[in-house]
Each structure stands twice: as C-alpha cells, then as structure tokens.
Design a protein around this motif. Structure first.
Motif, short mmCIF file in Angstrom:
data_model
loop_
_atom_site.label_atom_id
_atom_site.label_comp_id
_atom_site.label_asym_id
_atom_site.label_seq_id
_atom_site.Cartn_x
_atom_site.Cartn_y
_atom_site.Cartn_z
N ARG A 223 34.81 37.07 41.04
CA ARG A 223 33.36 36.82 41.00
C ARG A 223 32.67 37.40 42.23
NH1 ARG A 223 34.82 32.16 38.31
NH2 ARG A 223 35.02 30.89 40.17
N LEU A 224 33.33 37.37 43.36
CA LEU A 224 32.74 37.89 44.59
C LEU A 224 32.78 39.42 44.67
CD1 LEU A 224 34.22 35.31 47.10
CD2 LEU A 224 31.82 35.51 46.42
N VAL A 225 33.75 40.04 44.06
CA VAL A 225 33.97 41.47 44.28
C VAL A 225 33.49 42.36 43.13
CG1 VAL A 225 36.31 41.73 43.33
CG2 VAL A 225 35.67 43.01 45.34
N HIS A 226 33.18 41.83 41.98
CA HIS A 226 32.90 42.71 40.83
C HIS A 226 31.46 43.19 40.74
CE1 HIS A 226 31.18 39.17 38.79
NE2 HIS A 226 30.77 39.97 37.82
N TYR A 227 30.58 42.76 41.62
CA TYR A 227 29.16 43.05 41.46
C TYR A 227 28.59 43.86 42.62
CZ TYR A 227 24.15 42.18 41.07
OH TYR A 227 22.79 42.33 40.99
N CYS A 228 27.77 44.86 42.27
CA CYS A 228 26.81 45.51 43.17
C CYS A 228 27.41 46.35 44.29
CB CYS A 228 25.86 44.45 43.74
SG CYS A 228 24.30 45.16 44.26
N SER B 95 16.77 44.61 41.23
CA SER B 95 16.35 45.46 42.35
C SER B 95 17.48 46.38 42.82
CB SER B 95 15.87 44.59 43.51
OG SER B 95 16.93 43.81 44.02
N GLU B 96 18.69 46.13 42.39
CA GLU B 96 19.82 46.96 42.82
C GLU B 96 20.45 47.69 41.65
OE1 GLU B 96 21.13 44.78 46.83
OE2 GLU B 96 21.96 43.90 45.02
N ALA B 97 19.63 48.06 40.68
CA ALA B 97 20.12 48.74 39.48
C ALA B 97 20.72 50.11 39.80
CB ALA B 97 19.00 48.88 38.45
N HIS B 98 20.47 50.65 40.98
CA HIS B 98 21.07 51.92 41.39
C HIS B 98 22.52 51.73 41.83
CE1 HIS B 98 19.57 50.04 45.03
NE2 HIS B 98 20.42 50.78 45.72
N ARG B 99 22.94 50.49 41.97
CA ARG B 99 24.33 50.17 42.32
C ARG B 99 25.08 49.79 41.06
NH1 ARG B 99 25.04 48.00 48.03
NH2 ARG B 99 23.29 48.91 49.14
N PHE B 100 26.41 49.66 41.19
CA PHE B 100 27.23 49.36 40.03
C PHE B 100 28.15 48.18 40.28
CE2 PHE B 100 26.03 53.73 39.58
CZ PHE B 100 25.78 53.86 38.22
N GLY B 101 28.52 47.54 39.21
CA GLY B 101 29.52 46.48 39.23
C GLY B 101 30.49 46.76 38.10
N PHE B 102 31.59 46.04 38.08
CA PHE B 102 32.54 46.27 37.01
C PHE B 102 32.85 44.98 36.26
CE2 PHE B 102 35.27 45.17 40.59
CZ PHE B 102 36.27 44.38 40.03
N ARG B 103 33.21 45.17 35.02
CA ARG B 103 33.77 44.10 34.21
C ARG B 103 35.24 44.42 34.08
NH1 ARG B 103 29.37 43.97 29.54
NH2 ARG B 103 27.70 42.99 30.71
N GLY B 104 36.05 43.42 34.24
CA GLY B 104 37.48 43.67 34.16
C GLY B 104 38.27 42.39 34.17
N GLU B 105 39.51 42.50 34.59
CA GLU B 105 40.41 41.36 34.59
C GLU B 105 41.42 41.51 35.72
OE1 GLU B 105 43.39 43.19 31.21
OE2 GLU B 105 41.66 42.02 30.61
N LYS B 106 42.11 40.45 35.98
CA LYS B 106 43.16 40.46 37.00
C LYS B 106 44.20 41.51 36.62
CE LYS B 106 46.59 37.44 39.06
NZ LYS B 106 47.22 36.12 39.01
N ALA B 107 44.70 42.22 37.62
CA ALA B 107 45.72 43.25 37.38
C ALA B 107 46.99 42.61 36.83
CB ALA B 107 46.02 43.98 38.69
N PRO B 108 47.80 43.39 36.12
CA PRO B 108 49.07 42.85 35.63
C PRO B 108 49.92 42.29 36.77
CG PRO B 108 48.65 45.01 34.68
CD PRO B 108 47.59 44.76 35.72
N ALA B 109 50.81 41.39 36.44
CA ALA B 109 51.60 40.67 37.45
C ALA B 109 52.35 41.60 38.40
CB ALA B 109 52.57 39.71 36.78
N ASP B 110 52.93 42.69 37.88
CA ASP B 110 53.68 43.59 38.76
C ASP B 110 52.76 44.29 39.76
OD1 ASP B 110 52.59 45.02 36.56
OD2 ASP B 110 54.04 46.65 36.84
N VAL B 111 51.57 44.66 39.32
CA VAL B 111 50.60 45.29 40.22
C VAL B 111 50.09 44.27 41.23
CG1 VAL B 111 48.35 46.44 40.34
CG2 VAL B 111 49.96 47.01 38.50
#
Length: 106
Positions: A7-12, A60-76
């Motif tokens: 939640r802290l890292v996926h936005y903006c 106001s920060e539409a020029h920036r990007f965030g991602f949608r995703g999920e936790k990496a696989p266990a080995d990663v």
C-alpha cells in the motif's frame, strides 16, 4: 506486513513507464534494506479513478504512475527480502539522490 508495504509503495512514482513495464519486480527499499518485492501487473496514471484505495489521491499527480500488482512469488520474495529484509550489497545499487533505480531493465 507485505500488504502494508505494498500500500505504501504502489502509488505515485515519477518514472519512465515503458522502462518500468519491462521490470520483472518492484522492490521496496528503506535505508538500503529490501522490505518487499512485488510483481507489477500494470502501471497506471496516479489518479483517484485508478487508485481509489489512496485517500489523498486528488488527480494533481496524474503525470506520475503507480502500479497494480501482487506480492512476488515465494522464491523471489526469499531471494530479495527473506524473513526480515535483506541489505543491498551490490555497489551499483547503493543509494543515490533519485528514489527509483532500474536494474537490468533493458
């Protein structure tokens, strides 16, 4: 928890979207320690429509990007994060002034 870190890292982020889309994983790093590893499924403009879970998203920060995703696989996750986070030891990945680092994203 991995969910809180996500939640802290996926936005903006001010990124090169095309280059970010070539990355296999996004690593959340704090003071040289990897705290999370995530697989980004898509990168989207940082708008309230794309990120309704972010209460302070106002468009106001539409020029920036965030991602949608999920936790990496266990080995990663184990390779980069482990039980309590792992310190970055490669000199080329040490901290610099820019908060984004592309590594092997050709």
């Amino acid at each position: 928890s991995p969910e809180d870190i996500y939640r802290l890292v996926h936005y903006c982020w001010r990124i090169n979207k095309a280059r970010a889309e070539r990355a296999d994983y996004v690593l959340a790093v704090l003071r040289g320690v990897v705290l999370g590893a995530y697989k980004a499924d898509e990168w989207l403009p940082a708008t309230p429509e794309n990120f309704p879970d972010i209460p302070y998203a106002d468009g106001s920060e539409a020029h920036r990007f965030g991602f949608r995703g999920e936790k990496a696989p266990a080995d990663v996750w184990d390779m980069y994060v482990g039980q309590h986070g792992k310190r970055i030891t490669q000199p080329e990945l040490r901290h610099d002034q820019y908060p984004i680092r592309y590594w092997r994203c050709f």
